[in-house]
Write an enzyme that holds these catalytic residues in place. Structure first.
Site, short mmCIF file in Angstrom:
data_model
loop_
_atom_site.label_atom_id
_atom_site.label_comp_id
_atom_site.label_asym_id
_atom_site.label_seq_id
_atom_site.Cartn_x
_atom_site.Cartn_y
_atom_site.Cartn_z
N ASP A 13 0.51 5.02 8.79
CA ASP A 13 -0.26 4.05 9.55
C ASP A 13 0.70 2.94 10.02
O ASP A 13 1.82 2.81 9.51
CB ASP A 13 -1.37 3.49 8.65
CG ASP A 13 -2.18 2.41 9.32
OD1 ASP A 13 -2.64 2.62 10.46
OD2 ASP A 13 -2.35 1.33 8.71
N ASP A 15 -0.35 -0.96 11.58
CA ASP A 15 -0.73 -2.33 11.22
C ASP A 15 -1.12 -2.43 9.75
O ASP A 15 -2.03 -1.72 9.29
CB ASP A 15 -1.88 -2.82 12.10
CG ASP A 15 -1.46 -3.05 13.54
OD1 ASP A 15 -0.26 -2.95 13.82
OD2 ASP A 15 -2.34 -3.31 14.38
N ASP A 214 -3.07 1.64 4.50
CA ASP A 214 -3.53 0.46 3.77
C ASP A 214 -5.03 0.21 3.84
O ASP A 214 -5.53 -0.67 3.14
CB ASP A 214 -2.82 -0.79 4.29
CG ASP A 214 -3.33 -1.20 5.67
OD1 ASP A 214 -3.30 -0.35 6.60
OD2 ASP A 214 -3.78 -2.34 5.82
#
Length: 271
Positions: A13, A15, A214
């Site tokens: 991922d 951001d 996250d």
């Protein structure tokens, strides 16, 4: 447990994971990115961002030419060496951005749902929402198979909205900051599995996979990985995986690219 010399794919991922959520800094991960590049290990970016945004990021990160997964799995950018694939350069899952826009317009007109899409505003507004400059904000508008929006209605109305979307073969995905509408057939996990199979055929061996994310929307991706790093994030819900075996999953103490580096250190220092 993992070796840099294994047939290996890294899915990450952006951001809040490889990039700092606020500053977009990635430099703490730079030594690992360099090492992976020198060892020929593909690092596959996987995000809700558009392919146009991610192609620019690939160049910044020295990952150009590799596949990427954009728009939460609705778009797969193929490896530059796969020109013979019938869908080269991009594989699109489900219906197009413009078709989804039309569906949302009709739902808003008919049922008065309150939301603002990226198509409703100009680059300056998106720049204010995201903290990106105007040129980067323009790239965020180049959706091909999804629509990004800010939800401005109640939770009860959201449940009704999701039900309408599901009836129409669409899904509503919560990203780090925005909501995304895309075809129900799309997903980070489906896109990752497609790429894993493509590499298996190319390498004539199934690659080992490590995923890093996250947020809750990364869980489907991490669930299909052999190994996973849950980077400490800002989302209060946390990331819940089907198989949370500590032999398979590492949860970082640090956020963003520092947590990314921590997770890589963990898995590659255990062998």
């Amino acid at each position: 447990m993992l070796s840099i010399h294994d047939p290996l794919l890294i899915f990450t991922d952006l951001d809040g994971t490889l990039l700092n959520s606020h500053t977009f800094e990635w430099q703490p991960a730079a030594p690992w990115l360099t090492r992976l590049h020198e060892s020929g290990v593909p690092v596959i970016l996987c995000s809700s961002k558009t392919a146009a945004e991610m192609l620019q990021l690939q160049t910044t990160l020295n990952l150009q030419g590799l596949p990427l997964i954009a728009e939460n799995g609705a778009v797969i950018q193929l490896d530059v060496h796969w020109e013979d694939h019938p869908n080269y350069p991009r594989l699109i899952a489900g219906i197009s951005h413009n078709e989804i826009r039309l569906v949302l317009h009709k739902l808003r007109e008919k049922e008065q749902f309150k939301f603002t899409t990226f198509d409703d505003v100009d680059d300056q507004v998106i720049s204010e929402w995201t903290g990106l400059n105007r040129a980067q904000s323009a790239l965020t508008r180049l959706h091909e198979a999804s629509v990004s929006l800010i939800w401005r209605d109640s939770d009860e109305r959201m449940a009704q909205f999701v039900a309408r979307l599901n009836d129409l073969g669409l899904q509503f995905v919560h990203g780090a900051r925005f909501w995304h509408v895309l075809d129900a057939s799309a997903g980070k996990d489906q896109a990752a599995n497609w790429l894993i199979e493509a590499y298996r055929q190319q390498w004539r061996a199934r690659p080992l996979t490590l995923g890093l994310g996250d947020g809750p929307n990364d869980a489907p991706l991490l669930d299909v990985m052999d190994y996973a790093v849950v980077v400490k994030g800002l989302n209060r819900e946390g990331v819940h995986l089907r198989n949370d075996d500590p032999q398979r999953v590492y949860r970082s103490q640090n956020e963003g690219p520092d947590g990314w580096r921590e997770g890589m250190d963990y898995f590659f220092s255990r062998s």
